[in-house]
Design a protein around this motif. Structure first.
Motif, PDB file in Angstrom:
ATOM      1  N   GLY A  87     -39.034  22.498 -23.939  1.00  0.00           N
ATOM      2  CA  GLY A  87     -40.715  22.389 -23.294  1.00  0.00           C
ATOM      3  C   GLY A  87     -41.530  22.954 -23.625  1.00  0.00           C
ATOM      4  O   GLY A  87     -41.616  23.375 -24.917  1.00  0.00           O
ATOM      5  N   THR A  88     -42.643  22.687 -22.711  1.00  0.00           N
ATOM      6  CA  THR A  88     -44.484  22.813 -23.075  1.00  0.00           C
ATOM      7  C   THR A  88     -44.600  24.828 -23.464  1.00  0.00           C
ATOM      8  O   THR A  88     -44.694  25.146 -24.868  1.00  0.00           O
ATOM      9  N   ALA A 196     -48.404  19.351 -20.422  1.00  0.00           N
ATOM     10  CA  ALA A 196     -47.580  19.954 -19.283  1.00  0.00           C
ATOM     11  C   ALA A 196     -48.330  18.979 -18.019  1.00  0.00           C
ATOM     12  O   ALA A 196     -47.208  18.060 -17.705  1.00  0.00           O
ATOM     13  N   SER A 217     -43.550  18.788 -20.849  1.00  0.00           N
ATOM     14  CA  SER A 217     -42.701  19.137 -21.419  1.00  0.00           C
ATOM     15  C   SER A 217     -41.878  17.356 -20.434  1.00  0.00           C
ATOM     16  O   SER A 217     -42.286  16.651 -20.050  1.00  0.00           O
ATOM     17  N   GLY A 228     -38.833  18.512 -24.059  1.00  0.00           N
ATOM     18  CA  GLY A 228     -40.114  19.126 -24.880  1.00  0.00           C
ATOM     19  C   GLY A 228     -40.246  18.598 -25.347  1.00  0.00           C
ATOM     20  O   GLY A 228     -39.732  18.061 -27.136  1.00  0.00           O
TER      21      GLY A 228
END
Lengths: 400, 143
Positions: A87-88, A196, A217, A228
């Protein structure tokens, strides 16, 4: 258009009355994304980059095709710029620890902004502390816009990175990334953009916005949780060190030392989230299949309409009034705590976020302990805003 | 819980504490000061205790938070006045256990029973427990 798009998201069939205004936290998933994940497990399940058999080879091909697809999504012609992450947050931490850390010396500085999510704040704060470097914060004005003049003054020969959000997850401010990148690049400073909140609808064309690092993400762009992307510009690809250590990222291991694969493959220690990446690919296909200009116009229209309607309620105070606001609005309702507001709205089937939104420094600056936040996506409509405002009026009446 | 039930609950039992909380003021010379803070939502209170010879003589609080956390702390502080530190800590512990486990605690105090009823309030249990957990933790450091 909206009803047609909405019908592709099965959550709204399960919850027909749901007014979902928490898209900044996570969007919903279209059937195509759910199917892609399921189909992988049903028909194509196998580990990647390992098996010498057809199923594994096919899974590897599909995984690498998604890397190509993601590069194309950003208009990069090099799939080797794309790393898949969780993810971010992980994408940003990789840049902090595997790129900036070794370049950061005592007395150097890192430039971020007052409106960063903790994910783009704490990694830099911790790194600056550990390396006796300075964390410089670009201020914002009372409307929630960055002070770009001050930003220019904060950049100098000792600035090792600029890390800035594209869209504030609390205020909805859309930052002028082109200007930020341009100012930083004039001093040869790399720029990380936290996308994001923008990856779903905003064109993140790296040819037009030549950022050096881009983090986003999957789950905020109709894709699965736990996926992500980290984009790294060609010129810095060789400078990224492995982030975690383990199997799958090595060329050679001896008793004395290990030689690693090159970026992005040296970031995949352990087994990657293969099914998630399949879902991410389907999310990108979904976005590419939309008229994104029309979708963005729709979300912008909802933002403007919501601001106008909220302003008609005397007891509502908007938090932030940025020049460009992208699908996110924070506000307060009289002296009613945002959590109480959210609980009551929930009873009218309206899902909003209440709290600090992982932006404590921003809220401290705004002298606001917490806000109610609404955030829109492609399946929202003006009727959702009307429903929100009616519910707020009812709450205000009840509370009086 | 329906909207009507929520409104009933707030109007009958929560807002009365939220609008006129017990000892909601900051005093100049407390013997004990405990921070009650939920970083997820921003609720932040300072709990202040004045000790007598063997007991908590009086308790005050000040700060910002939702109607539930405010009502809960209001009820809590009224209850612990006169208790020893040990008894107040045990009282908090029993209450938190009752909230978490779904069991009851022997009490004929209607205010306390309202809080226990609220344990099924989706997403708001932390609001109810905030003051109690902070006080328990703070008293642990005191004793």
């Amino acid at each position: 258009m909206v009803s047609q798009i909405k019908s592709r998201f099965p959550i709204f069939q399960q919850h027909p009355g749901l007014v979902y205004l928490d898209n900044a936290a996570t969007t919903h998933r279209p059937q195509a994304v759910i199917d892609a994940i399921t189909n992988f497990y049903v028909a194509d399940n196998s580990n990647i980059h390992r098996g010498m058999y057809e199923l594994s080879a096919n899974a590897t091909t599909a995984y690498e095709n998604t890397r190509r697809k993601t590069a194309a999504f950003l208009e990069s012609d090099n799939p080797g710029t794309i790393a898949f992450t969780t993810g971010t947050t992980e994408s940003i931490n990789i840049v902090a620890r595997s790129f900036v850390e070794k370049r950061l010396h005592p007395g150097d500085n890192i430039v971020i902004t007052m409106m960063e999510h903790h994910a783009n704040f704490i990694p830099w704060q911790m790194l600056a502390k550990a390396r006796s470097a300075e964390l410089r914060i670009v201020p914002i004005n009372e409307k929630g816009d960055l002070d770009l003049r001050e930003f220019g003054k904060l950049l100098d020969a000792k600035t090792k990175i600029v890390a800035c959000t594209h869209i504030s997850n609390t205020l909805g401010t859309v930052n002028d990334i082109a200007k930020i990148v341009d100012a930083a690049h004039k001093k040869d400073i790399p720029v990380l953009v936290d996308a994001a909140q923008s990856a779903a609808l905003y064109a993140l064309n790296v040819r037009e916005l030549p950022y050096d690092f881009l983090a986003f993400s999957g789950h905020k762009m109709f894709g699965p949780f736990g996926t992500g992307v980290l984009y790294t510009a060609d010129k810095y690809v060789a400078d990224i060190l492995p982030y975690n250590f383990g199997g799958g990222i090595i060329q050679d291991v001896t008793l004395e030392d290990t030689i690693f694969k090159k970026y992005p493959y040296h970031l995949d220690a352990g087994t990657p989230n293969v099914s998630g990446v399949m879902g991410l690919g389907a999310a990108i296909d979904f976005i590419k299949g939309m008229d994104t200009k029309q979708a963005m116009d729709h979300v912008n229209d909802l933002t403007t309409y919501c601001r106008e309607q909220l302003l008609k309620i005397d007891e509502v105070k908007l938090v932030g009034w940025p020049k460009s606001q992208g699908g996110i609005i924070s506000f307060l309702v009289r002296d009613i705590h945002p959590h109480d507001v959210a609980s009551f709205l929930d009873k009218d089937h309206i899902a909003v976020r209440a709290g600090m939104h992982c932006t404590q420094p921003l809220l401290a600056f705004l002298e606001t302990p917490a806000t109610v936040r609404v955030s829109f996506s492609i399946y929202n409509q003006r009727a959702d805003v009307d429903h929100l405002c009616d519910a707020l009026r009812g709450l205000i009446k009840f509370w009086s | 819980m329906t909207k009507e039930e929520l409104q009933q609950l707030y109007s009958d039992k929560i807002l009365v504490h939220g609008k006129d909380p017990y000892h909601f003021e900051k005093i100049a010379y407390p013997d004990v000061e405990i921070l009650a803070y939920n970083p997820m939502c921003g609720d932040k209170y300072v709990l202040q205790l004045v000790k007598g010879d063997d007991s908590i003589q009086s308790a005050y609080f000040d700060g910002f938070g939702c109607a539930l956390s405010k009502a809960s702390i209001s009820i809590l502080l009224r209850k612990i006045e006169g208790m020893s530190i040990q008894d107040a800590a045990a009282f908090c512990k029993d209450f938190i256990h009752a909230i978490d486990s779904g069991s009851g605690i022997p009490s004929d105090d209607p205010a306390l029973n309202v809080l226990l009823e609220l344990r099924n309030f989706e997403g708001r249990v932390d609001c109810i427990k905030l003051g109690w957990e902070s006080l328990l933790s703070g008293l642990g450091e005191e004793s």
